[in-house]
Design an enzyme around this catalytic site. Structure first.
Site, PDB file in Angstrom:
ATOM      1  N   PHE A 186       0.864  -1.185   0.000  1.00  0.00           N
ATOM      2  CA  PHE A 186       0.000   0.000   0.000  1.00  0.00           C
ATOM      3  C   PHE A 186       0.899   1.232   0.000  1.00  0.00           C
ATOM      4  O   PHE A 186       1.356   1.692   1.044  1.00  0.00           O
ATOM      5  CB  PHE A 186      -0.903  -0.010   1.238  1.00  0.00           C
ATOM      6  CG  PHE A 186      -2.149   0.828   1.111  1.00  0.00           C
ATOM      7  CD1 PHE A 186      -3.370   0.244   0.825  1.00  0.00           C
ATOM      8  CD2 PHE A 186      -2.096   2.199   1.289  1.00  0.00           C
ATOM      9  CE1 PHE A 186      -4.526   1.012   0.721  1.00  0.00           C
ATOM     10  CE2 PHE A 186      -3.235   2.978   1.186  1.00  0.00           C
ATOM     11  CZ  PHE A 186      -4.462   2.390   0.901  1.00  0.00           C
ATOM     12  N   ASP A 235      -1.618   6.516   6.500  1.00  0.00           N
ATOM     13  CA  ASP A 235      -1.635   5.316   7.318  1.00  0.00           C
ATOM     14  C   ASP A 235      -0.263   4.970   7.878  1.00  0.00           C
ATOM     15  O   ASP A 235       0.761   5.134   7.219  1.00  0.00           O
ATOM     16  CB  ASP A 235      -2.169   4.159   6.465  1.00  0.00           C
ATOM     17  CG  ASP A 235      -2.433   2.912   7.272  1.00  0.00           C
ATOM     18  OD1 ASP A 235      -2.571   3.019   8.497  1.00  0.00           O
ATOM     19  OD2 ASP A 235      -2.500   1.835   6.674  1.00  0.00           O
ATOM     20  N   ASN A 255      -3.713  12.065  -4.641  1.00  0.00           N
ATOM     21  CA  ASN A 255      -2.746  11.059  -4.215  1.00  0.00           C
ATOM     22  C   ASN A 255      -2.566  10.012  -5.310  1.00  0.00           C
ATOM     23  O   ASN A 255      -3.545   9.603  -5.944  1.00  0.00           O
ATOM     24  CB  ASN A 255      -3.221  10.347  -2.944  1.00  0.00           C
ATOM     25  CG  ASN A 255      -3.300  11.259  -1.744  1.00  0.00           C
ATOM     26  OD1 ASN A 255      -2.285  11.601  -1.147  1.00  0.00           O
ATOM     27  ND2 ASN A 255      -4.513  11.662  -1.383  1.00  0.00           N
ATOM     28  N   PHE A 264     -11.174   7.758  -1.693  1.00  0.00           N
ATOM     29  CA  PHE A 264     -10.659   6.603  -0.969  1.00  0.00           C
ATOM     30  C   PHE A 264     -10.239   5.486  -1.918  1.00  0.00           C
ATOM     31  O   PHE A 264     -11.053   4.988  -2.701  1.00  0.00           O
ATOM     32  CB  PHE A 264     -11.728   6.070  -0.008  1.00  0.00           C
ATOM     33  CG  PHE A 264     -11.976   6.948   1.182  1.00  0.00           C
ATOM     34  CD1 PHE A 264     -11.528   6.568   2.435  1.00  0.00           C
ATOM     35  CD2 PHE A 264     -12.636   8.158   1.044  1.00  0.00           C
ATOM     36  CE1 PHE A 264     -11.751   7.379   3.546  1.00  0.00           C
ATOM     37  CE2 PHE A 264     -12.864   8.977   2.137  1.00  0.00           C
ATOM     38  CZ  PHE A 264     -12.419   8.587   3.392  1.00  0.00           C
TER      39      PHE A 264
END
Length: 349
Positions: A27, A80, A129, A329
């Site tokens: 990720f 994250d 992003n 998201f």
């Protein structure tokens, strides 16, 4: 309120399962500010690579290193802890002398570049992003391949991801408890998380109900339409519907859904009536947003991943690359591909 796992899929419920984020390297997120630092000013922008560190932890460590108050360090978005991320932090350090950032030592964290800037970096102040994700243990390659092509053409619902609502829905439950009491919430973080969860849940419900209609992407009288990539919107009138529909079909315009709150929602006539009906049962959350004077806004109903590409490493592992605008998201894209094994509510936005 419809549970997140039961919200309407745009391309039907995925047939197979898979694993998201078996390790942090699966990720990868790279922030796209959409601008370059000014090269002067009382603030310093730092591009930081981190692995195993959450954003607030790094910001606090940077403040301690610079001997400034933690509130003098800002960022555009939370990233994250359990991922490889590149993001920008901003520190207010007046004066001409540039600190020696080579002396900033934090495990799992590296300063890649820095420059002075005239303005503080505020939450949400980024263009988007870029994501590189690896999905593993895929049970149905053919279904995922078909879905990738469908998503490239038709997008996915622009739902707020499960992480917006907290592990086990804790943020939404907190909002409901708060709404049913008159006690003030003095913790600013809790207040922010709970209000965001409340408004996001109502948005998801409106989109869920609209996507149940066969003609969900058909412009109706009073719809609030947004130029792709822009934040402002305008209201569709019945006389303009054919031309506006053409522009929606060409992805030049986006149909939006309400982020409910105080003030006008943005839609009118038939579109407003539909949105009000979609969340008519959610009086507790709506009352909370009105009581706390959270201003109503709009958000695109659909999300189109840009620069979407994929590479199968083998029959059960695929690497995805795509870019999303700020506030969207990656997990909503993954949701359209596979039934994810495990809970990813812990993944930061």
């Amino acid at each position: 309120m419809t549970e997140f796992d039961n919200l309407t899929w745009l391309h039907g419920k995925p047939q197979g399962s898979g694993l998201l984020k078996a390790n942090p390297e699966d990720f990868v997120v790279v922030e796209d500010l959409g601008f370059t630092p000014d090269g002067e000013g009382e603030h310093i922008l730092l591009r930081i690579l981190k692995n195993g560190c959450n954003t607030r932890f790094v910001a606090d460590a940077l403040a301690k290193f610079l001997k400034i108050h933690a509130r003098e360090v800002s960022f555009a978005g939370q990233k994250d802890k359990h991922a490889v991320t590149e993001q920008w932090l901003c520190a207010r350090v007046p004066g001409k002398e540039m600190p020696d950032f080579s002396a900033f030592q934090l495990e799992g964290c590296k300063v890649l570049e820095y420059a002075r800037h005239k303005r503080k970096l505020r939450l949400g102040a980024l263009k988007g992003n870029a994501f590189t994700l690896v999905l593993r243990e895929i049970s149905d390659r053919r279904d995922v391949e078909t879905r990738l092509q469908a998503i490239r053409d038709g997008g996915v619902p622009n739902y707020f991801g499960a992480q917006r609502f907290g592990i086990g829905g804790s943020n939404l439950q907190g909002a409901l408890r708060w709404a049913q009491s008159n006690a003030p919430v003095r913790d600013r973080n809790k207040r922010s998380f709970w209000l965001s969860a409340a408004r996001s849940a109502l948005f998801n419900q409106i989109v869920h109900q609209r996507l149940k209609k066969p003609d969900f992407n058909q412009v109706v009288d009073g719809d609030a339409l947004q130029l792709a990539g822009r934040g402002s919107w305008f209201v569709a009138t019945s006389e303009e519907l054919p031309e506006l529909q053409r522009r929606v079909d060409e992805k030049e315009l986006m149909i939006t859904a309400s982020l409910p709150g105080s003030g006008e929602w943005g839609t009118q006539r038939a579109a407003l009536a539909f949105e009000q009906d979609a969340i008519a049962q959610e009086t507790v959350l709506q009352s909370l947003l009105l009581r706390e004077k959270v201003e109503a806004s709009r958000r695109a109903m659909l999300l189109y991943p840009q620069q979407l590409s994929w590479n199968w490493w083998d029959d059960v592992t695929v690497e995805l690359r795509f870019w999303l605008p700020a506030g969207s998201f990656a997990t909503s894209v993954v949701r359209g591909l596979i039934n994810t094994m495990g809970d990813y509510a812990h993944i930061a936005e």
